[in-house]
Design an enzyme around this catalytic site. Structure first.
Site, PDB file in Angstrom:
ATOM      1  N   LYS A 131      85.349 -12.901  31.417  1.00  0.00           N
ATOM      2  CA  LYS A 131      84.691 -13.819  32.344  1.00  0.00           C
ATOM      3  C   LYS A 131      84.958 -13.440  33.781  1.00  0.00           C
ATOM      4  CE  LYS A 131      85.156 -18.559  33.696  1.00  0.00           C
ATOM      5  NZ  LYS A 131      85.880 -19.760  33.593  1.00  0.00           N
TER       6      LYS A 131
ATOM      7  N   ARG B 108      92.550 -18.402  43.749  1.00  0.00           N
ATOM      8  CA  ARG B 108      93.361 -18.342  42.529  1.00  0.00           C
ATOM      9  C   ARG B 108      93.895 -16.921  42.299  1.00  0.00           C
ATOM     10  NH1 ARG B 108      91.915 -23.222  40.814  1.00  0.00           N
ATOM     11  NH2 ARG B 108      89.748 -23.810  40.379  1.00  0.00           N
TER      12      ARG B 108
ATOM     13  N   GLU C  16      96.267  -7.872  29.015  1.00  0.00           N
ATOM     14  CA  GLU C  16      96.101  -9.297  28.708  1.00  0.00           C
ATOM     15  C   GLU C  16      95.619  -9.476  27.267  1.00  0.00           C
ATOM     16  OE1 GLU C  16      96.726 -12.020  30.409  1.00  0.00           O
ATOM     17  OE2 GLU C  16      96.945 -11.403  32.495  1.00  0.00           O
TER      18      GLU C  16
ATOM     19  N   LYS D   1      90.151 -12.923  32.736  1.00  0.00           N
ATOM     20  CA  LYS D   1      89.450 -13.828  33.639  1.00  0.00           C
ATOM     21  C   LYS D   1      89.765 -13.417  35.072  1.00  0.00           C
ATOM     22  CE  LYS D   1      88.881 -18.625  34.957  1.00  0.00           C
ATOM     23  NZ  LYS D   1      89.191 -20.029  34.648  1.00  0.00           N
TER      24      LYS D   1
ATOM     25  N   ARG E 250      82.701 -25.247  40.907  1.00  0.00           N
ATOM     26  CA  ARG E 250      83.633 -26.108  41.649  1.00  0.00           C
ATOM     27  C   ARG E 250      82.964 -27.426  41.992  1.00  0.00           C
ATOM     28  NH1 ARG E 250      87.068 -21.589  43.671  1.00  0.00           N
ATOM     29  NH2 ARG E 250      87.558 -20.712  41.623  1.00  0.00           N
TER      30      ARG E 250
HETATM   31  C1  PBG Z   1      88.915 -23.313  34.942  1.00  0.00           C
HETATM   32  C2  PBG Z   1      87.538 -22.803  34.763  1.00  0.00           C
HETATM   33  C3  PBG Z   1      86.673 -22.316  35.740  1.00  0.00           C
HETATM   34  C4  PBG Z   1      85.479 -21.989  35.083  1.00  0.00           C
HETATM   35  C5  PBG Z   1      85.644 -22.278  33.728  1.00  0.00           C
HETATM   36  N1  PBG Z   1      86.942 -22.762  33.545  1.00  0.00           N
HETATM   37  C6  PBG Z   1      86.825 -22.242  37.230  1.00  0.00           C
HETATM   38  C7  PBG Z   1      87.827 -21.343  37.825  1.00  0.00           C
HETATM   39  O1  PBG Z   1      88.573 -20.647  37.148  1.00  0.00           O
HETATM   40  O2  PBG Z   1      87.891 -21.335  39.053  1.00  0.00           O
HETATM   41  C8  PBG Z   1      84.263 -21.429  35.733  1.00  0.00           C
HETATM   42  C9  PBG Z   1      83.008 -21.521  34.939  1.00  0.00           C
HETATM   43  C10 PBG Z   1      81.775 -21.248  35.728  1.00  0.00           C
HETATM   44  O3  PBG Z   1      81.824 -20.821  36.896  1.00  0.00           O
HETATM   45  O4  PBG Z   1      80.698 -21.443  35.166  1.00  0.00           O
HETATM   46  N2  PBG Z   1      89.101 -24.568  34.314  1.00  0.00           N
END
Ligand code: PBG
Length: 328
Positions: free
Chosen positions: A251, A220, A236, A199, A209
């Site tokens: 992702k 992050r 990972e 990720k 958000r």
């Molecule tokens: C974290 C999470 C995120 C997304 C899914 N789970 C946001 C992030 O990591 O900042 C993003 C999903 C999307 O953008 O469609 N709980």
């Protein structure tokens, strides 16, 4: 005979719809699509997410209707995200057995739990007032090991609510092992883990958000991966597999097709891709301007993820795409 033009004519296999259909290497099926859904505490009407036209924060009632629709469309599953009324420093609502996500899991499992796989986001960012995916140390940094204790508790309450797969998405080191142990020790050996394995710290999450009412300021980058790096995705992967991941995910999706391919080639477990909020928003915005063919774009992007190695795809278009596939 030499294997050259004029004997070799690749266009022969492209000459008609029937011929193209016969030789297509990649096919999409609704069963491999997963619909992410947001459920918000304390609202009586669904709240539109302005940066994601067509996506809403559901009430508990409209969520039930949405999952029935998802099941009827033949989808493989749904991924639930909770939007609590109250956020605090430790994300207390994420571990409240009566918190919005836990209630929603119970609703959804009782409504459609036999016909599709119910999954839940296991992360603190929806629940913390600072918006980070973990709890903070005194110096303001994200405290890995203290966060793991919160994740263990989240795993227990989500599994108690009946979820089939938890989706740890916080990119803390050791999160899969801790979640696996917490599940096993609380009698949930059969609850699986869809690990957010690779990720990236991505601008493509922007619209999400808004969807979860995140209060994040800053970024992050100290826990999510650097978009410049491919090698650490395989590290990972190795770690998540050793810790007990049942499925692994890459992702965002479209800007990371090389990562998807590498993970798919190396993984002994199913590989998913998450077509995230920014990928959705870009296509919707361009289509709203009349600049692209929206439906072709949806099918083309999903096909490219499948071709790159994704066996499951999380997409906000899941229900609509399933409908389009049926007509083809
Ligand atoms: C974290 C999470 C995120 C997304 C899914 N789970 C946001 C992030 O990591 O900042 C993003 C999903 C999307 O953008 O469609 N709980």
């Amino acid at each position: 005979m030499s294997a050259e033009f004029p004997y070799v004519r690749p266009r022969r296999l492209r000459q008609s719809p029937a011929m193209r259909r016969l030789v297509a290497e990649t096919r999409l099926h609704p069963a491999e699509l997963i619909l992410p859904l947001f459920v918000r505490e304390g609202v009586s009407e669904p709240v539109p997410v302005s940066s994601m036209p067509g996506v809403v924060q559901h009430t508990r009632d409209t969520l039930r209707k949405a999952v029935v629709e998802a099941a009827e469309a033949g989808l493989g599953g749904v991924m639930l995200f909770g939007v609590p009324a109250v956020q605090d420093a430790t994300g207390s609502e994420g571990t409240n057995p009566d918190g919005i996500l836990q209630r929603a899991i119970r609703d959804v499992v009782s409504e459609v739990g036999d016909s599709l796989v119910v999954m839940s986001d296991l992360c603190l960012d929806e629940y913390t007032d600072h918006g980070h995916c973990g709890v903070l140390a005194a110096d303001g940094s994200v405290d890995n090991d203290a966060t793991l204790e919160r994740y263990a508790e989240m795993a227990r309450v989500q599994a108690d609510a009946g979820v089939h797969l938890v989706g740890p998405s916080g990119m803390m080191d050791g999160q899969i092992a801790v979640v696996r142990r917490a599940l096993d020790e609380s009698g949930h050996q059969d609850t699986g883990i869809l690990a957010y394995t690779a990720k990236y710290a991505s601008a493509f999450y922007g619209p999400f958000r808004e969807a979860v009412g995140s209060s994040l300021k800053g970024d992050r980058k100290s826990y999510q991966q650097d978009p410049a790096n491919a090698r650490e995705a395989l590290r990972e992967l190795e770690q998540d597999l050793a810790e007990g991941a049942d499925l692994v995910m890459v992702k965002p999706a479209m800007a990371y097709l090389d990562i998807l391919r590498q993970v798919a080639d190396a993984s002994p477990v199913p590989v998913s891709a998450y077509q995230v909020s920014g990928e959705y928003a870009m296509v919707e915005a361009a289509a709203a301007n009349g600049w692209i063919d929206r439906e072709r774009m949806i099918i083309e992007t999903l096909t490219s993820l499948r071709r790159a190695g994704a066996e499951q795809i999380l997409t906000y278009w899941a229900v609509e795409a399933a409908g389009m596939l049926e007509q083809r």
